[in-house]
Design a protein around this motif. Structure first.
Motif, short mmCIF file in Angstrom:
data_model
loop_
_atom_site.label_atom_id
_atom_site.label_comp_id
_atom_site.label_asym_id
_atom_site.label_seq_id
_atom_site.Cartn_x
_atom_site.Cartn_y
_atom_site.Cartn_z
N SER A 84 0.83 -1.21 0.00
CA SER A 84 0.00 0.00 0.00
C SER A 84 0.86 1.25 0.00
N ALA A 85 1.94 1.22 0.77
CA ALA A 85 2.84 2.38 0.81
C ALA A 85 3.47 2.61 -0.56
N TRP A 86 3.83 1.52 -1.24
CA TRP A 86 4.44 1.64 -2.56
C TRP A 86 3.45 2.24 -3.57
N LYS A 88 1.04 4.23 -3.01
CA LYS A 88 0.78 5.64 -2.69
C LYS A 88 2.05 6.48 -2.70
N ASP A 89 3.17 5.84 -3.05
CA ASP A 89 4.47 6.53 -3.08
C ASP A 89 4.78 7.15 -1.72
N GLN A 90 4.56 6.34 -0.68
CA GLN A 90 4.82 6.78 0.68
C GLN A 90 5.88 5.89 1.32
N PRO A 91 6.56 6.38 2.34
CA PRO A 91 7.51 5.52 3.06
C PRO A 91 6.77 4.36 3.72
N PRO A 93 5.56 1.74 6.59
CA PRO A 93 5.34 1.92 8.03
C PRO A 93 6.43 1.21 8.82
#
Length: 222
Positions: A84-86, A88-91, A93
């Motif tokens: 999910s982080a990938w 959304k281009d987010q670091p 958790p």
């Protein structure tokens, strides 16, 4: 005792500077009747294809809940947290145990079979398994210690050893000794270290007669 030493060393340190106690328990897991809680470690790692009698390529990593965030997976996983982080281009958790399972196609048949190994150990009982393996190795060590051409390197005290018995034969290189033992239908291995010795590992599937066969074969190396 080691856990106590680490705990004292960490007593006056901030959490970010704590030393971690990581135990490689591959040759105790499936032999000794202890729990991870008894060890006082932060992480415990062991393969399951040896004393647990599980499929090759299987193993476990146990860690304290509060210690997982200190790790970073080497191989990305396909779980919901990281994926999910990938997207959304987010670091990612903070790391948890699930995130330490690599992505890709998994050997599900090995994992399914591994359950049977754990069930088998539970049905036999950890106390009985430990007593059996230690008894066979005690017989093996006692027999080897009586041979003048053999130097026993594994401590004879049960609290200082588990299921492996290591020794050397005077005038015979470890590799040559392993080969000659194999000719007597005894499977031994050579320790993969700078100081190399012969080792045997009487296990749950062995009998007293098997141990006597090992001792006869080693006597023949004189």
């Amino acid at each position: 005792e080691i856990a106590d030493v680490v705990a004292r060393a960490n007593a006056n340190r901030p959490a970010a500077e704590h030393a971690l106690l990581c135990v490689d328990g591959v040759h105790g897991f499936g032999v000794d009747d202890v729990t991870v809680g008894d060890l006082g470690c932060d992480f415990f790692v062991a393969g399951c294809h040896k004393w647990m009698l599980g499929p090759r390529g299987t193993g476990i990593i146990w860690g304290k809940t509060e210690r997982w965030p200190l790790l970073r997976p080497t191989i990305p996983h396909f779980g919901s947290e990281g994926f999910s982080a990938w997207l959304k281009d987010q670091p990612p958790p903070p790391t948890n145990a699930n995130m330490m399972t690599p992505g890709g196609f998994h050997s599900f048949e090995h994992r399914w079979a591994l359950r049977e190994a754990f069930v088998f150990h539970q049905e036999v009982g950890k106390t009985k398994i430990m007593a059996r393996i230690h008894d066979l190795n005690r017989k093996c060590k006692d027999g080897l210690a009586m041979m003048r051409h053999v130097t026993l390197h594994t401590p004879r005290a049960a609290e200082l050893s588990a299921g492996i018995t290591t020794f050397e034969v005077a005038g015979v290189e470890p590799a040559a000794a392993v080969k000659r033992l194999y000719e007597h239908r005894v499977i031994a291995t050579q320790t993969p270290y700078r100081e190399s010795y012969v080792r045997v590992a009487p296990g749950l599937y062995n009998s007293e007669e098997d141990v006597e066969e090992v001792l006869r074969a080693v006597r023949a190396l004189a």
